[in-house]
Write a protein that holds these residues in place. Structure first.
Motif, short mmCIF file in Angstrom:
data_model
loop_
_atom_site.label_atom_id
_atom_site.label_comp_id
_atom_site.label_asym_id
_atom_site.label_seq_id
_atom_site.Cartn_x
_atom_site.Cartn_y
_atom_site.Cartn_z
N THR A 131 0.81 -1.22 0.00
CA THR A 131 0.00 0.00 0.00
C THR A 131 0.84 1.27 0.00
O THR A 131 0.64 2.16 -0.83
N THR A 132 1.79 1.37 0.95
CA THR A 132 2.56 2.61 1.09
C THR A 132 3.29 2.97 -0.19
O THR A 132 3.27 4.13 -0.63
N THR A 133 3.94 2.02 -0.81
CA THR A 133 4.73 2.33 -2.00
C THR A 133 3.86 2.82 -3.16
O THR A 133 4.27 3.67 -3.95
N ILE A 134 2.63 2.32 -3.25
CA ILE A 134 1.69 2.79 -4.27
C ILE A 134 1.33 4.25 -4.03
O ILE A 134 1.38 5.09 -4.94
N ALA A 138 2.37 7.47 -6.36
CA ALA A 138 1.27 8.23 -6.96
C ALA A 138 1.38 9.72 -6.61
O ALA A 138 1.17 10.58 -7.46
N GLU A 139 1.72 10.00 -5.36
CA GLU A 139 1.84 11.40 -4.93
C GLU A 139 3.02 12.08 -5.62
O GLU A 139 2.94 13.26 -6.01
N GLU A 140 4.13 11.36 -5.78
CA GLU A 140 5.28 11.92 -6.49
C GLU A 140 4.90 12.27 -7.93
O GLU A 140 5.28 13.33 -8.45
N LEU A 141 4.15 11.39 -8.57
CA LEU A 141 3.73 11.61 -9.96
C LEU A 141 2.72 12.75 -10.04
O LEU A 141 2.73 13.54 -11.00
N ARG A 142 1.86 12.85 -9.03
CA ARG A 142 0.88 13.95 -9.01
C ARG A 142 1.59 15.30 -8.97
O ARG A 142 1.26 16.21 -9.74
N LYS A 143 2.55 15.41 -8.08
CA LYS A 143 3.26 16.69 -7.94
C LYS A 143 4.01 17.06 -9.22
O LYS A 143 4.08 18.23 -9.58
N LYS A 150 -6.50 15.91 -7.22
CA LYS A 150 -6.64 15.70 -5.78
C LYS A 150 -6.83 14.21 -5.56
O LYS A 150 -7.59 13.56 -6.29
N PHE A 151 -6.12 13.65 -4.58
CA PHE A 151 -6.19 12.22 -4.31
C PHE A 151 -6.95 11.91 -3.02
O PHE A 151 -6.83 12.62 -2.02
N THR A 152 -7.71 10.82 -3.08
CA THR A 152 -8.27 10.18 -1.89
C THR A 152 -7.86 8.72 -2.02
O THR A 152 -7.86 8.18 -3.13
N SER A 153 -7.48 8.07 -0.93
CA SER A 153 -7.06 6.67 -1.02
C SER A 153 -7.97 5.76 -0.22
O SER A 153 -8.50 6.15 0.83
N VAL A 154 -8.14 4.56 -0.74
CA VAL A 154 -8.94 3.54 -0.05
C VAL A 154 -8.09 2.92 1.05
O VAL A 154 -7.04 2.36 0.76
N PRO A 155 -8.51 3.01 2.31
CA PRO A 155 -7.74 2.40 3.39
C PRO A 155 -7.79 0.87 3.30
O PRO A 155 -8.58 0.31 2.52
N ALA A 156 -6.99 0.22 4.09
CA ALA A 156 -7.03 -1.24 4.15
C ALA A 156 -8.46 -1.69 4.45
O ALA A 156 -9.13 -1.12 5.31
N PHE A 157 -8.94 -2.68 3.71
CA PHE A 157 -10.34 -3.10 3.86
C PHE A 157 -10.46 -4.50 4.47
O PHE A 157 -11.46 -5.19 4.31
#
Length: 343
Positions: A131-134, A138-143, A150-157
């Motif tokens: 999860t963390t590496t994804i 993604a945030e590095e690519l967004r910047k 704007k990102f929202t992430s799905v927490p562990a389910f």
């Protein structure tokens, strides 16, 4: 406009050393997978592991490879196609390593006018190496490429009722008519230090047999706790009695202390304990892959029988099952219709 990026692990382009080597390099050089200083990681990965591992891994991939390609990628695409039909907003598919890349997935969404993205790592339990590496990439690519997004992430389910019911129903369906002696929950293994690194309290996780059962904010990111909780809830839904199931962790590298007990060690000891018919489920994955198809369905199966076992059932992952795809679509639609992610 809202959109969703489903992200799975990834795969080499082909089961050949030529294609496996760059895949392994990208994977193992990830600082969230092998979390040591860069120079040491480079020496370990490029100076040692990549000298021999690609040939061995390629042989393993070749044993499970489908005509359509990598099972994990093929299954992910099938799941994506089903989800796409059931949601009202744009959806793209990406892999953390290999193709289709997270960059291409985000670009696809932007081309459709998406500015608000739901990042959906396809991992039930949270871990640095999944999860963390994804989320970090993604945030590095967004910047760099998509500052307007704007990102929202799905927490562990791992503990969400719909997911747990899907998993329990899948297990029940595959066990139908199978008189098993024991059900093993085998999870992907990680180093114990990863557990301590993700402890937001900096003091709770001692991996001593009690911390996972003691309520704590640390559990939000504790892979070990989340694995045991998944097993606990599924066993409860299935009504499996104590003693007829157990939990282990597969995969480890020499030199580090990884989560125990180890799957291969425990499986090999089961026949002498009277367990002759074994069923194994792998809930750390939602899609069948090298670890489930080769390591469990082939290698563990073989070793179990070598040590005296008689029957071995590898229960498939949720894959592109209709109920699981409906659950994912429901979560996406709930998010699309509100400002919050509502399970």
């Amino acid at each position: 406009m809202k959109g969703v990026l489903l992200v799975n692990l990834g795969s080499p382009e082909s089961p050949t050393p030529k294609d496996v080597k760059p895949y392994l390099d990208e994977f193992l050089m990830d600082k969230y997978v092998i979390d040591v200083p860069f120079l040491l990681r480079a020496l370990l990965v490029r100076g040692i592991i990549l000298q021999t591992r690609p040939k061995k891994s390629a042989a393993a991939y070749a044993k499970i490879w489908w005509d359509e390609g990598s099972p994990l990628v093929v299954i992910s695409k099938r799941m994506f196609a089903k989800v796409k039909q059931q949601v009202e907003i744009p959806v793209a598919l990406a892999m953390r390593y290999g193709n289709p890349s997270i960059l291409s997935g985000l670009q696809e969404l932007r081309d459709k006018g998406v500015t608000e993205v739901l990042l959906f790592p396809l991992y039930p339990q949270h871990a640095m190496a999944s999860t963390t590496t994804i989320l970090v990439l993604a945030e590095e690519l967004r910047k760099k490429h998509f500052p307007e997004m704007k990102f929202t992430s799905v927490p562990a389910f791992y503990n969400k009722p719909d997911y747990l019911q899907n998993l329990a129903d899948s297990i029940k369906g595959h066990l139908q008519g199978y008189d098993y002696d024991h059900l093993l929950f085998s999870y992907h293994g990680i180093p114990e230090r990863h557990i301590r690194k993700t402890d937001i309290t900096k003091s709770h996780c001692k991996i001593d047999g009690s911390c996972c059962n003691t309520p704590s904010p640390a559990h939000e990111f504790c892979y070990r706790h989340q694995c045991y909780e998944t097993t606990k809830q599924v066993v409860k839904l299935l009504g499996i009695p104590e003693g007829k199931y157990s939990q282990t962790f597969q995969s480890r590298l020499a030199g580090d202390k990884w989560l125990t007990p180890y799957t291969d060690v425990e499986v090999n000891k089961m026949p002498e304990k009277g367990i002759k018919k074994l069923a194994v489920v792998t809930p750390a994955f939602v899609s069948d892959c090298l670890e489930t198809l080769e390591e469990i369905a082939m290698e563990a199966n073989h070793e179990f029988k070598v040590h005296g076992g008689e029957e071995f059932l590898a229960i498939p992952c949720l894959n592109d099952g209709d109920d699981w795809c409906k659950t994912v679509s429901k979560w996406i639609n709930n998010w699309a219709m509100s400002k919050n992610l509502n399970y």
